[in-house]
Design a protein around this motif. Structure first.
Motif, PDB file in Angstrom:
ATOM      1  N   ASN A 219     -15.736  -8.314 -10.353  1.00  0.00           N
ATOM      2  CA  ASN A 219     -16.639  -9.331 -10.899  1.00  0.00           C
ATOM      3  C   ASN A 219     -15.870 -10.418 -11.632  1.00  0.00           C
ATOM      4  OD1 ASN A 219     -18.864  -7.957  -9.926  1.00  0.00           O
ATOM      5  ND2 ASN A 219     -19.238  -6.856 -11.839  1.00  0.00           N
ATOM      6  N   ARG A 220     -14.816 -10.013 -12.356  1.00  0.00           N
ATOM      7  CA  ARG A 220     -14.017 -10.997 -13.077  1.00  0.00           C
ATOM      8  C   ARG A 220     -13.325 -11.951 -12.113  1.00  0.00           C
ATOM      9  NH1 ARG A 220     -10.441  -7.891 -15.076  1.00  0.00           N
ATOM     10  NH2 ARG A 220     -11.705  -7.172 -16.823  1.00  0.00           N
ATOM     11  N   THR A 221     -12.822 -11.395 -11.026  1.00  0.00           N
ATOM     12  CA  THR A 221     -12.155 -12.229 -10.025  1.00  0.00           C
ATOM     13  C   THR A 221     -13.138 -13.187  -9.368  1.00  0.00           C
ATOM     14  OG1 THR A 221     -10.555 -10.476  -9.578  1.00  0.00           O
ATOM     15  CG2 THR A 221     -10.777 -12.197  -7.923  1.00  0.00           C
ATOM     16  N   ASP A 222     -14.344 -12.670  -9.072  1.00  0.00           N
ATOM     17  CA  ASP A 222     -15.363 -13.528  -8.458  1.00  0.00           C
ATOM     18  C   ASP A 222     -15.759 -14.667  -9.394  1.00  0.00           C
ATOM     19  OD1 ASP A 222     -15.331 -11.937  -6.240  1.00  0.00           O
ATOM     20  OD2 ASP A 222     -17.083 -10.740  -6.832  1.00  0.00           O
ATOM     21  N   ALA A 251      -1.286  -4.703  -7.225  1.00  0.00           N
ATOM     22  CA  ALA A 251      -1.480  -5.142  -5.838  1.00  0.00           C
ATOM     23  C   ALA A 251      -2.536  -6.235  -5.729  1.00  0.00           C
ATOM     24  CB  ALA A 251      -1.856  -3.946  -4.967  1.00  0.00           C
ATOM     25  N   ARG A 252      -3.636  -6.070  -6.436  1.00  0.00           N
ATOM     26  CA  ARG A 252      -4.723  -7.056  -6.344  1.00  0.00           C
ATOM     27  C   ARG A 252      -4.272  -8.418  -6.873  1.00  0.00           C
ATOM     28  NH1 ARG A 252     -10.171  -6.822  -5.710  1.00  0.00           N
ATOM     29  NH2 ARG A 252     -11.396  -8.509  -6.619  1.00  0.00           N
ATOM     30  N   ASN A 253      -3.593  -8.415  -8.017  1.00  0.00           N
ATOM     31  CA  ASN A 253      -3.109  -9.675  -8.581  1.00  0.00           C
ATOM     32  C   ASN A 253      -2.120 -10.357  -7.641  1.00  0.00           C
ATOM     33  OD1 ASN A 253      -4.626  -9.354 -10.911  1.00  0.00           O
ATOM     34  ND2 ASN A 253      -2.991  -8.284 -12.002  1.00  0.00           N
ATOM     35  N   ALA A 254      -1.247  -9.550  -7.028  1.00  0.00           N
ATOM     36  CA  ALA A 254      -0.249 -10.123  -6.123  1.00  0.00           C
ATOM     37  C   ALA A 254      -0.910 -10.754  -4.905  1.00  0.00           C
ATOM     38  CB  ALA A 254       0.740  -9.038  -5.695  1.00  0.00           C
ATOM     39  N   ARG A 255      -1.921 -10.090  -4.360  1.00  0.00           N
ATOM     40  CA  ARG A 255      -2.600 -10.641  -3.178  1.00  0.00           C
ATOM     41  C   ARG A 255      -3.349 -11.929  -3.512  1.00  0.00           C
ATOM     42  NH1 ARG A 255      -3.441  -4.976  -1.809  1.00  0.00           N
ATOM     43  NH2 ARG A 255      -5.375  -4.958  -3.008  1.00  0.00           N
ATOM     44  N   LYS A 299       0.051  -8.708 -16.123  1.00  0.00           N
ATOM     45  CA  LYS A 299      -0.714  -9.938 -16.347  1.00  0.00           C
ATOM     46  C   LYS A 299      -1.808 -10.063 -15.292  1.00  0.00           C
ATOM     47  CE  LYS A 299       2.222 -11.331 -19.570  1.00  0.00           C
ATOM     48  NZ  LYS A 299       1.853 -11.435 -21.001  1.00  0.00           N
ATOM     49  N   ASN A 300      -2.912 -10.703 -15.679  1.00  0.00           N
ATOM     50  CA  ASN A 300      -3.936 -10.991 -14.683  1.00  0.00           C
ATOM     51  C   ASN A 300      -3.635 -12.329 -14.023  1.00  0.00           C
ATOM     52  OD1 ASN A 300      -5.016 -13.118 -16.324  1.00  0.00           O
ATOM     53  ND2 ASN A 300      -6.197 -11.599 -17.485  1.00  0.00           N
TER      54      ASN A 300
END
Length: 323
Positions: A219-222, A251-255, A299-300
């Motif tokens: 949700n934060r990413t969206d 992994a999510r941050n890198a992508r 980090k985000n």
């Protein structure tokens, strides 16, 4: 598959054990499902009891193996105590209650016990095999691992109590073992109450909270995407090197970061294996040859963007001064 996810020797041993245990429980379940309709519950023990009792030792063996292989330096915690007691309980039920009194195995409760244990540990060892090898698991296994006790726990509890009660008819009156069986039978309900609480707590910590964190992160990413806070990196970026573990924390941050790299930049991406000695990092080289590095696990995406934007703004100011 070993080339994609190499494991150290101790984890290879645990992975092999989990895979072998899952296979044994699967074979036991298949044997049960084949024999029960063919011979009926009264003749079922003759075709499965010996095999089932040996397979039932896997939780106790697994606890000792995992403890010695993976957590030999860690102190005992509550979950370790429950795992140890569970393994001892299963061994005692098979070799202390059923084996000395084989006639009680003809009761329906024995068939229920076999089915509940087979289902529970088939999914249990399958889940942990995936976790050891890939650091992840299919979602349906993840869900079953922490919800199947709603079915198997009552089934095994009732069947074990019935078998212990039936065994009292075959022990000598007034013997020490009769007293032991009576005490164990009476203690089943209070112990089961605390065991159920432990299973619920484990579900809350390892499933519900994990899913809440995943949902919150998504949700934060969206929201960031909708608000434009994850806009692409500045055009001053020249080279980008991204190293990350596909199953790791960053992994999510890198992508997401890779998706924001300008098309003019040269990108090099390296996916690390779970046990790689290389550290996860994002390394950006700007057009003025300045290099900046950050760890995607700490980090985000917004913090990373602000970190790299700081130098981009500095370059923009210097360029305007020269003009």
């Amino acid at each position: 598959m070993d080339s994609f996810y190499p494991l150290p020797t101790n984890q290879k041993v645990v992975f092999f054990f989990n895979s072998a245990a899952a296979t044994l429980w699967f074979c036991c379940l298949c044997r049960f499902l084949i024999l029960l309709p063919l011979v009926g519950r009264r003749f079922l023990p003759g075709g499965i009891a010996d095999f089932f009792h040996v397979v039932s030792l896997t939780p106790l063996i697994g606890f000792l193996l995992v403890k010695s292989s993976l957590h030999h330096l860690r102190r005992f915690v509550t979950s370790d105590i429950w795992s140890l007691l569970n393994g001892v309980r299963m061994a005692w039920i098979c070799y202390g209650v059923i084996f000395p009194h084989p006639k009680i195995a003809k009761h329906t409760s024995y068939s229920i016990l076999i089915f509940s244990w087979c289902i529970q540990y088939l999914f249990h060892y399958s889940y942990h095999s995936f976790r050891i090898k890939t650091k992840s698991s299919p979602h349906f296994l993840f869900w079953i691992q922490y919800h199947i006790h709603y079915i198997t726990f009552p089934m095994s509890l009732i069947s074990e109590m019935i078998l212990i009660f039936l065994s009292l008819g075959f022990v000598k009156d007034g013997s020490i073992y009769e007293i032991v069986l009576q005490v164990c039978l009476l203690s089943y309900i209070p112990v089961a109450y605390f065991a159920w609480g432990h299973l619920q707590q484990r579900r809350n910590i390892k499933y519900i909270k994990v899913m809440e964190k995943r949902k919150e992160s998504a949700n934060r990413t969206d929201r960031n995407v909708d608000s434009g806070t994850t806009s692409s990196l500045p055009q001053s970026t020249d080279n980008v090197l991204v190293k990350f573990d596909a199953f790791g924390v960053g992994a999510r941050n890198a992508r997401i970061f890779l998706s924001q790299v300008p098309s003019t930049a040269k990108v090099e991406c390296k996916v690390l294996t779970p046990n790689s000695k290389d550290e996860q990092q994002i390394k950006v080289t700007f057009k003025d040859k300045h290099v900046m590095t950050i760890d995607p696990t700490t980090k985000n995406i917004n913090q990373m963007k602000e970190y790299f934007d700081a130098h981009s703004r500095k370059m923009a100011i210097e360029a305007s001064i020269r003009e």
